[in-house]
Design a protein around this motif. Structure first.
Motif, mmCIF file in Angstrom:
data_model
loop_
_atom_site.group_PDB
_atom_site.id
_atom_site.type_symbol
_atom_site.label_atom_id
_atom_site.label_comp_id
_atom_site.label_asym_id
_atom_site.label_seq_id
_atom_site.Cartn_x
_atom_site.Cartn_y
_atom_site.Cartn_z
ATOM 1 N N HIS A 205 -22.680 65.491 40.594
ATOM 2 C CA HIS A 205 -21.638 66.503 40.400
ATOM 3 C C HIS A 205 -20.333 66.236 41.156
ATOM 4 O O HIS A 205 -19.353 66.955 40.932
ATOM 5 C CB HIS A 205 -22.190 67.907 40.688
ATOM 6 C CG HIS A 205 -22.354 68.242 42.140
ATOM 7 N ND1 HIS A 205 -22.230 69.532 42.610
ATOM 8 C CD2 HIS A 205 -22.641 67.466 43.223
ATOM 9 C CE1 HIS A 205 -22.431 69.548 43.914
ATOM 10 N NE2 HIS A 205 -22.683 68.323 44.303
ATOM 11 N N SER B 103 -21.125 61.599 36.054
ATOM 12 C CA SER B 103 -21.253 63.060 35.973
ATOM 13 C C SER B 103 -22.400 63.413 35.032
ATOM 14 O O SER B 103 -22.201 63.693 33.849
ATOM 15 C CB SER B 103 -19.940 63.675 35.483
ATOM 16 O OG SER B 103 -20.031 65.074 35.466
ATOM 17 N N VAL C 9 -22.272 66.624 32.817
ATOM 18 C CA VAL C 9 -21.310 66.599 31.715
ATOM 19 C C VAL C 9 -21.741 65.588 30.655
ATOM 20 O O VAL C 9 -21.540 65.817 29.454
ATOM 21 C CB VAL C 9 -19.884 66.330 32.225
ATOM 22 C CG1 VAL C 9 -18.886 66.444 31.081
ATOM 23 C CG2 VAL C 9 -19.514 67.317 33.334
ATOM 24 N N ASP D 281 -23.806 75.618 38.832
ATOM 25 C CA ASP D 281 -23.970 74.726 39.987
ATOM 26 C C ASP D 281 -24.096 75.574 41.250
ATOM 27 O O ASP D 281 -23.153 76.265 41.644
ATOM 28 C CB ASP D 281 -22.739 73.817 40.069
ATOM 29 C CG ASP D 281 -22.853 72.724 41.119
ATOM 30 O OD1 ASP D 281 -23.599 72.907 42.103
ATOM 31 O OD2 ASP D 281 -22.170 71.696 40.968
ATOM 32 N N THR E 101 -17.746 67.539 38.249
ATOM 33 C CA THR E 101 -17.996 68.312 37.031
ATOM 34 C C THR E 101 -16.736 69.050 36.613
ATOM 35 O O THR E 101 -16.338 69.039 35.438
ATOM 36 C CB THR E 101 -19.140 69.309 37.267
ATOM 37 O OG1 THR E 101 -20.297 68.619 37.753
ATOM 38 C CG2 THR E 101 -19.482 70.037 35.991
ATOM 39 N N PHE F 141 -17.924 76.020 33.395
ATOM 40 C CA PHE F 141 -18.438 75.579 34.688
ATOM 41 C C PHE F 141 -18.399 76.755 35.644
ATOM 42 O O PHE F 141 -17.332 77.314 35.919
ATOM 43 C CB PHE F 141 -17.599 74.413 35.223
ATOM 44 C CG PHE F 141 -18.031 73.917 36.573
ATOM 45 C CD1 PHE F 141 -19.345 73.533 36.813
ATOM 46 C CD2 PHE F 141 -17.126 73.827 37.622
ATOM 47 C CE1 PHE F 141 -19.738 73.073 38.057
ATOM 48 C CE2 PHE F 141 -17.515 73.366 38.868
ATOM 49 C CZ PHE F 141 -18.823 72.979 39.084
ATOM 50 N N SER G 118 -26.912 72.383 37.777
ATOM 51 C CA SER G 118 -26.803 71.414 38.862
ATOM 52 C C SER G 118 -27.520 72.019 40.061
ATOM 53 O O SER G 118 -26.978 72.876 40.764
ATOM 54 C CB SER G 118 -25.331 71.123 39.187
ATOM 55 O OG SER G 118 -24.799 70.187 38.284
#
Length: 309
Positions: free
Chosen positions: A125, A139, A142, A161, A170, A182, A242
């Motif tokens: 990340h 990543s 992603v 995350d 990320t 995100f 994550s």
């Protein structure tokens, strides 16, 4: 609940040298914890390497070529920055970690399992589009999201995350992409120095910075009041996690004070969102966690929640 564990012994061959916190023993600790009888229902398999095509959906081809071209002799390392190094086994491990993320997406999108935990390293990340950093090269989250969109037709993907360090990589990779949300909690101030609430991308980035010393009640409130509602409103067709466990009170690299039940709680909340919007499809990727005992118990709590326990 059908849950798949993906891991590979060659992830242990990525070794950044004596004393480095992101060490092979981290993975050994997690896998030992998941050998307990309570995890007998876990399905288990090994991933294959990601292809260059899969990775270049995120990273420029010249960057991928440069990373994969670093193959130091056995016993030596090449430093890419102050804390990110490559050994003889690093390139393959990085390809396998990205490949596990891709395989995880394939499994949940095909309906063979509902949830996947990828116990792989290196983490991903902090890897920006054109720069490795923070122990990360590609990543992975992603790569997984773009694979889901390109191959399986998933229109909207949410990446959640909860690692103690902000997932700047990320964020960099999805900054201008409204189809990927995100949502991240992180200690601030702390490496890498990003993650302010004012960082919003194109309205697809939601950050919840937490002060040093924050305990589980503060962490849960940030997710319950800001981040989980953002994911809920986005209505993703896939949830990617994550899963960093370095916000644990025992971790030596940060100062948040979470405990195992906090990681179980956030896992349960994310599973509920996946059930509501994504047919249960959830992919979890191991990120940080540097106290071996805390990492093992936190990862076990996370997988226990994935199993519905």
């Amino acid at each position: 609940m059908s849950v798949l564990l993906l891991t590979h012994r060659d992830a242990l061959a990525h070794d950044m040298g004596p004393g480095h916190p992101e060490c092979p023993d981290r993975l050994r600790a997690v896998l030992t914890a998941l050998e307990a009888e309570e995890f007998a229902d876990l399905q288990r398999d090994t991933p294959e390497e990601a292809t260059v095509e899969q990775i270049t959906r995120v990273h420029p081809a010249e960057y991928v070529e440069a990373i994969l071209g670093i193959r130091p002799p056995v016993g030596e390392t090449v430093a890419l920055d102050g804390d990110t190094l490559m050994s003889a086994g690093s390139a393959r491990a990085a390809l396998l970690a990205a490949g596990a993320a891709v395989r995880a997406v394939d499994e949940v999108c095909a309906g063979r399992v509902q949830r996947v935990f990828s116990a792989m390293r290196p983490p991903g990340h902090h890897a920006e589009r054109r720069r490795p950093m923070g122990f990360c090269f590609f990543s992975n989250a992603v790569v997984a999201a773009r694979h889901a969109q390109a191959v399986h037709g998933i229109e909207r993907v949410a990446i959640a995350d909860f690692d103690v360090h902000h997932g700047n990589g990320t964020q960099d990779c999805v900054w201008t992409d409204p189809t990927i949300l995100f949502a991240s909690s992180q200690q601030m101030p702390l490496y890498p120095g990003t993650g302010a609430e004012s960082e919003v991308g194109v309205g697809n980035v939601f950050n919840a910075p937490l002060p040093p010393g924050a305990r589980g009640d503060v962490f849960r409130a940030a997710w319950a009041e800001r981040l989980l509602p953002a994911i809920d409103a986005f209505a993703p067709g896939l949830v990617i996690v994550s899963a960093g466990f370095d916000a644990h009170a025992r971790d030596p690299l940060a100062q948040l004070r979470l405990t195992d039940p906090d990681f179980a709680w956030i896992t349960e909340q994310l599973c509920a969102l996946a059930d509501r919007h994504a047919g249960g499809r959830l992919v979890s990727l191991l990120e940080g966690g540097y106290d071996l005992e805390a990492l093992a118990s936190s990862a076990a709590a996370h997988v226990r929640a994935l199993l519905g326990g």
